[in-house]
Write a protein that holds these residues in place. Structure first.
Motif, mmCIF file in Angstrom:
data_model
loop_
_atom_site.group_PDB
_atom_site.id
_atom_site.type_symbol
_atom_site.label_atom_id
_atom_site.label_comp_id
_atom_site.label_asym_id
_atom_site.label_seq_id
_atom_site.Cartn_x
_atom_site.Cartn_y
_atom_site.Cartn_z
ATOM 1 N N VAL B 322 1.265 -46.972 -18.967
ATOM 2 C CA VAL B 322 1.107 -48.184 -18.096
ATOM 3 C C VAL B 322 1.640 -48.424 -16.244
ATOM 4 N N ILE B 325 -1.613 -46.952 -15.066
ATOM 5 C CA ILE B 325 -2.650 -47.582 -15.356
ATOM 6 C C ILE B 325 -2.621 -48.676 -13.438
ATOM 7 N N LYS B 326 -0.840 -48.821 -13.088
ATOM 8 C CA LYS B 326 -1.039 -49.509 -11.761
ATOM 9 C C LYS B 326 -0.658 -48.462 -10.585
ATOM 10 N N PRO B 329 -5.816 -48.545 -10.985
ATOM 11 C CA PRO B 329 -6.227 -50.228 -11.948
ATOM 12 C C PRO B 329 -7.434 -50.288 -12.920
ATOM 13 N N ASN B 332 -8.037 -50.184 -16.204
ATOM 14 C CA ASN B 332 -7.956 -51.563 -17.445
ATOM 15 C C ASN B 332 -9.025 -52.148 -16.794
ATOM 16 N N ILE B 346 -1.708 -55.893 -18.583
ATOM 17 C CA ILE B 346 -2.001 -54.194 -19.212
ATOM 18 C C ILE B 346 -1.312 -55.107 -20.835
ATOM 19 N N ILE B 348 -1.862 -53.783 -23.451
ATOM 20 C CA ILE B 348 -2.136 -51.860 -24.617
ATOM 21 C C ILE B 348 -2.342 -51.777 -25.944
ATOM 22 N N GLU B 367 2.834 -54.651 -18.596
ATOM 23 C CA GLU B 367 3.252 -54.432 -17.366
ATOM 24 C C GLU B 367 4.674 -54.773 -17.397
ATOM 25 N N THR B 399 -6.479 -54.459 -22.804
ATOM 26 C CA THR B 399 -7.313 -53.568 -22.043
ATOM 27 C C THR B 399 -7.818 -51.839 -22.110
ATOM 28 N N GLN B 421 -13.623 -52.001 -23.516
ATOM 29 C CA GLN B 421 -12.309 -51.824 -22.580
ATOM 30 C C GLN B 421 -13.420 -50.489 -22.440
#
Lengths: 325, 484
Positions: B322, B325-326, B329, B332, B346, B348, B367, B399, B421
Motif C-alpha cells: 500500500v 502504491i502511494k 499510484p 493501482n 487501494i 487489495i 490505504e 485494484t 487490474q
C-alpha cells in the motif's frame, strides 16, 4: 464485335440511338465543338448538327430543366453534367420536376442525365463525388451504373428508350482503362437486372461500377492464396435493385459484403444490407458487411485518396475476414 | 390463487448473471417461505436462495448448470394448493406474507375472492409495477401482470418464451453464438441443441459455420459420424472454457470425467481471459525479510492473546504494498479501452485457497488501515472465505492483488493478473539463506517476490521501481514499532 473503351462504348450507345430516333438529342456544357470534358461526344456536333448537340449555358439547373421540358413535349434528351459533383445545381429540377411529374400528371419524362462519377483520378473534393445515394432515396428516378463497355452501351440504349428519368453513372476511372468486346449490333441491357461476374460458394460480394473490378481482382487473389471462392455480383442498376439476384446469391453463400465507392454512411450499401437482413435473416451465417469511402471529402493527394477510397487490398481483407467468420 | 415467478436474484450491484447450481426442490414439492429453494453461483460466491413464498414448486424453467441474466424467471410457485399439480395434502397455499410477493390474479378482486390475499405489502393490481424481495438474500418475485404492465426487463433474456427456454439457456450457458443460418439448418435437419453444441466450430472463436453444420449433417446421414460421448452432466452443461473445448476427447477405460464446478469454470475463464488481455511481464526481486521476521516473532504471542488469531506475514506485505502504491499510484489502475483509470481507493485482493477453489476476497480501502487494521481484515476475509460466508461484494472492486504461494513452499512464481487490474504481487516462501551483507556472509530470511504487470500500461522501469519500493518498505521496517 469490336473492342472499345468504356467511354467509346457509351458514346456508341448514344450515337446509335440518335441515328435510330430523331427525338433523341444531347445537351450539356462544351459537348459540341469541344466534344465534352471527357470527349464522350467528340464528332457528334459534326454529324448530328447543332440542333441535336446543344452547347448549353453554365447552368445545371437550366440543362436539367430544359431536358424536363423537352421530354414533356415528346423529345428524349440526354443531358451531360460535366462532373457528377455539379448535378447538385440541378438537384431541384431532377428531384422535384423530373422525378414527380409522372406521379402528378401521368406524363412520362423520358430523359437521361449522364453523371461522370467517382474518384481514383486525383480529382480532389469537387471532381470525385459519387452522387448515387442522393438520388437512390428519391422515388421516380432510375439509376444505372455500368462497369463494362458492353454494359455501358447496352444500358445507355436502354436508358434512352426508358420512359422514366434515368441517372446514368459513368465511372471516370473506367473511361479509358476499361476495354472490352462490344457487339456492333443493336442490343440493350435491361435496367434492373444485375449479373454474376464470378461464381463462388463461400461469400457474395455485391458491388457496381469501378469497384466491381477491384472485387474481381481480390476474389482471384483470395482463390489462389486461400482457396476461398467468392461470388461477385455486378448490380448494374441501383434503382430498381435486382433483389431477386441479391436474394439468390445471399442465400447460396450465407455471407454478404456490399462494396461501393460512395461514402459508407447512408450509402446504397446501407439499404442493401438492411434489406438483406430483413429478407434473408435466417439464411445469414455472418453479419452483412459494407465497404465504402470514408466519410470525408475525397482528397487530391494520391496517397490520401488511396486511404479514403476502397482499394483491392481493403476489399481482399474484408472478404477474407468475412469468409473466416 | 397465485402463480408466482421466481427470478434470478441480483446478488450484488455488479452481478449480471447467475448459475443454477442445484435445485433443492423438484416440481410438485411443497416449499415453505424462506426455506431454501435452490443454490446459485455468481462469479465466485455460491448462495442459497430461500423461497419467496410458501407454496408448491410447479415448474422449473431454468435447469441446473445453466447461467441466466438476473431477473430471468427461473421457476414458478403456486401458492394455491388446489391449482398445483400434483395436489398436496394440507394447506399448501398459506398466504405469502413477504413483501415483494404480488398476486398474479387479475387484481384485488380475484385475490380476495379466493380468501388467500396474496398481495400484502404491495398495493393490488397490475399498476404496482415490479415487486422485489428486500435485500439480496431472498429471491425476487414478480407477477406476470406486473411484467406485462411495463416493468423494465433486459431484452432477449426472457427464458420463459415457450419452446425457446431451453435453447436460450443453453446458448447463454455455453456462450457460443449460432448464426441465424446455422440455427435454420439445425431446425430443418433436426439437429438438436445438444448435438449442435458438440459440433466442432472452425469459424472465428470456434463459431460453428455453415460448412461445419452441413458437414455434420452430411456425416450423420452417411453414418460416418462417431456416436457422441454420453454426457455425464445434462446436455446443457457448459463445456470447460478455453481452447481445449474444441478438441475431441480421447478417453481410456478407467478415466474419470469430472465436471468443473461453477467456480472452477469461472476461474478458468478468468485466467484465459487475463492472459489474452494483458501482455504479462514479470519482475522478480529478492527481499530480505529478516527484520520483519524478527518483529513478527517478537510480537506473535502477545498479538495472538489480544486478537485471538495468529500474526502472519501477510499484513506486513500488504502494508508495504500500500505504501509503495502511494508512491507509484499508476500501479493501482485498470485499462478501459484506450484509457487508463487510476483508482483512488487501494483495494487489495488476496488470493485464498479454499476447498471451493481459489477465491480472491478484497480488503477495501487498505490505504486507510493501520498494520493492525490490515491484519484484522486479512483474518476476517480468510475466515469467511473458508467458511463460505463471503458476500458478493467481498470479492469485488479489487485494484491490486497479492498471491502468497510461498505458503506452499513455492520459491518464486509468475502469477496471472486479476482483470481488470494491471498488476499482481506473488510472494515466495521465506527461506533462510546465506547472503552477502557488508562484504560478509550472513544468514538472512530471504524471499523472492514477483510482480506480474500489464505491459500495456506498466513498463519495466515503473515495475522495477515499484518493486524496489516494496523491498525497501519491508527491509527498512521499523523493528521497534508497535502493532496498532
Amino acid at each position: 464485335m469490336a473492342t472499345m473503351t468504356y467511354i467509346e462504348a457509351l458514346a456508341r450507345g448514344m450515337w446509335e440511338e440518335m441515328e435510330r430516333d430523331p427525338s433523341v438529342f444531347l445537351i450539356g456544357e462544351d459537348i459540341g465543338a469541344y466534344g465534352g470534358a471527357f470527349k464522350a461526344t467528340k464528332g457528334f456536333l459534326e454529324h448530328f448538327g447543332e440542333e441535336r448537340v446543344i452547347d448549353s449555358t453554365l447552368s445545371e439547373a437550366a440543362i436539367v430543366g430544359a431536358s424536363v421540358g423537352a421530354a414533356l413535349l415528346g423529345m428524349r434528351p440526354v443531358a451531360e453534367m460535366q462532373f457528377a459533383d455539379f448535378v447538385t445545381c440541378g438537384f431541384n429540377q431532377l428531384v422535384v420536376n423530373a422525378a414527380k411529374t409522372h406521379y402528378r400528371w401521368h406524363l412520362p419524362v423520358p430523359m437521361v442525365v449522364r453523371l461522370p462519377t467517382g474518384g481514383y483520378i486525383h480529382g480532389g473534393p469537387y471532381h470525385s463525388e459519387s452522387p448515387e445515394a442522393w438520388f437512390f432515396h428519391v422515388p421516380g428516378l432510375k439509376i444505372v451504373a455500368p462497369s463494362t463497355p458492353h454494359d455501358a452501351k447496352g444500358l445507355m440504349k436502354a436508358a434512352i428508350r426508358d420512359n422514366n428519368p434515368v441517372i446514368f453513372l459513368e465511372f471516370k476511372y473506367l473511361d479509358r482503362r476499361m476495354k472490352g468486346d462490344v457487339p456492333e449490333e443493336d442490343y440493350t441491357v435491361p435496367i434492373g437486372k444485375g449479373v454474376v461476374r464470378r461464381e463462388g460458394s463461400d461469400l457474395a460480394v455485391l458491388t457496381y461500377g469501378s469497384t466491381v473490378h477491384f472485387a474481381l481482382d481480390a476474389a482471384e487473389r483470395l482463390s489462389k492464396q486461400e482457396g476461398i471462392e467468392a461470388s461477385i455480383v455486378d448490380l448494374r442498376s441501383l434503382a430498381p435493385l435486382d433483389k431477386e439476384l441479391i436474394r439468390d446469391v445471399v442465400r447460396q453463400t450465407g455471407k454478404a459484403l456490399v462494396v461501393h465507392e460512395d461514402h459508407l454512411t447512408g450509402g446504397v450499401g446501407a439499404e442493401i444490407a438492411a434489406w438483406i437482413t430483413e429478407d434473408s435473416f435466417q439464411a445469414l451465417d455472418a453479419p452483412v458487411r459494407r465497404i465504402g469511402a470514408a466519410d470525408v471529402p475525397i482528397p487530391f493527394a494520391p496517397p490520401l485518396e488511396e486511404v479514403v477510397l476502397p482499394t483491392t487490398a481493403g476489399i481482399f481483407k474484408a472478404m477474407h475476414d468475412l469468409a473466416r467468420y | 390463487m397465485a402463480r408466482i415467478e421466481v427470478v434470478m436474484p441480483q446478488m450484488g450491484e455488479s452481478i449480471a448473471e447467475g448459475t443454477i447450481v442445484k435445485w433443492l426442490k423438484q416440481p410438485g414439492d411443497a416449499v415453505k417461505q424462506d426455506e431454501t429453494l435452490l443454490e446459485i453461483s455468481t462469479d465466485k460466491v455460491d448462495s442459497e436462495i430461500p423461497s419467496p413464498a410458501s407454496g408448491i414448486l410447479v415448474e422449473i424453467v431454468v435447469k441446473e448448470q445453466a447461467t441466466v441474466p438476473v431477473q430471468t424467471v427461473i421457476a414458478y410457485l403456486e401458492t394455491d394448493a388446489a391449482k398445483a399439480v400434483p395436489v398436496m395434502e394440507g394447506p399448501g397455499a398459506t398466504s405469502p406474507t413477504g413483501a415483494g410477493v404480488q398476486s398474479s390474479g387479475a387484481g384485488a378482486g380475484s385475490a380476495q375472492a379466493s380468501g388467500t390475499p396474496a398481495t400484502v405489502a404491495q398495493s393490488p393490481g397490475a399498476g404496482a409495477g415490479r415487486a422485489q424481495a428486500p435485500g439480496a438474500s431472498a429471491a425476487s418475485v414478480q407477477s406476470p401482470e406486473a411484467r406485462d404492465a411495463g416493468s423494465a426487463r433486459p431484452a432477449g433474456t426472457d427464458a420463459t418464451t415457450a419452446g425457446q427456454g431451453t435453447a436460450t439457456t443453453g446458448v447463454a450457458g455455453k456462450g457460443r453464438f449460432y448464426s441465424p443460418l446455422v440455427l435454420s439448418i439445425a431446425r430443418t435437419e433436426g439437429v438438436q441443441m445438444d448435438e449442435l453444441e458438440r459440433i466442432l466450430g472452425t469459424g472465428d472463436g470456434g463459431r460453428v459455420t455453415k460448412k461445419d453444420i452441413l458437414g455434420y449433417v452430411q456425416a450423420r446421414k452417411s453414418g460416418t459420424l462417431a456416436p457422441p460421448p454420453r454426457p455425464v452432466q445434462p446436455a446443457s452443461a457448459p463445456q470447460p472454457p478455453g481452447p481445449q473445448a474444441k478438441t475431441v476427447p480421447v478417453r481410456s477405460q478407467g478415466d474419470q470425467v469430472i465436471p468443473m464446478t461453477n467456480v472452477q469454470q469461472k476461474m478458468a475463464q478468468h485466467m484465459v481471459n487475463s492472459i489474452h488481455t494483458s501482455p504479462h511481464v514479470a519482475a522478480i526481486h529478492e527481499v530480505d525479510m529478516t527484520v520483519v521476521a524478527k518483529h513478527r516473532a517478537a510480537h506473535a504471542a502477545v498479538f495472538e492473546r489480544s486478537e485471538g488469531f495468529k500474526l502472519t506475514y501477510t499484513p506486513y506485505i500488504i502494508d508495504a504494498v500500500v505504501r509503495a502504491i502511494k508512491k507509484y499510484p499508476l500501479i493501482n489502475s485498470s485499462v478501459e479501452g484506450t484509457t487508463i483509470v487510476r483508482k483512488s481507493a487501494i483495494n487489495i485482493g488476496m488470493a485464498v485457497a479454499s476447498e471451493n477453489g481459489l477465491i480472491v476476497p478484497v480488503i477495501k480501502h487498505a490505504e486507510e488501515k493501520s498494520l493492525l487494521g490490515i491484519a484484522r481484515a486479512v483474518h476476517d476475509l480468510a475466515e469467511r472465505t473458508r467458511g463460505r460466508k463471503l458476500t458478493p461484494d467481498d470479492i469485488q472492486g479489487g485494484t491490486f492483488t497479492l498471491s502468497n504461494y510461498g505458503v506452499f513452499g513455492t520459491v518464486f512464481g509468475t502469477p496471472i493478473i486479476s482483470q481488470p487490474q494491471i498488476a499482481i504481487l506473488g510472494t515466495g516462501a521465506i527461506v533462510k539463506r546465506p547472503v552477502v551483507v557488508n562484504d560478509a556472509i550472513a544468514i538472512r530470511s530471504i524471499a523472492y517476490f514477483t510482480l506480474s504487470f500489464d505491459h500495456r500500461v506498466v513498463d519495466g522501469m515503473l515495475g522495477g521501481m515499484f518493486m524496489d519500493a516494496i523491498v525497501k518498505n519491508l527491509e527498512g521496517f521499523d523493528a521497534e514499532s508497535e502493532i496498532k
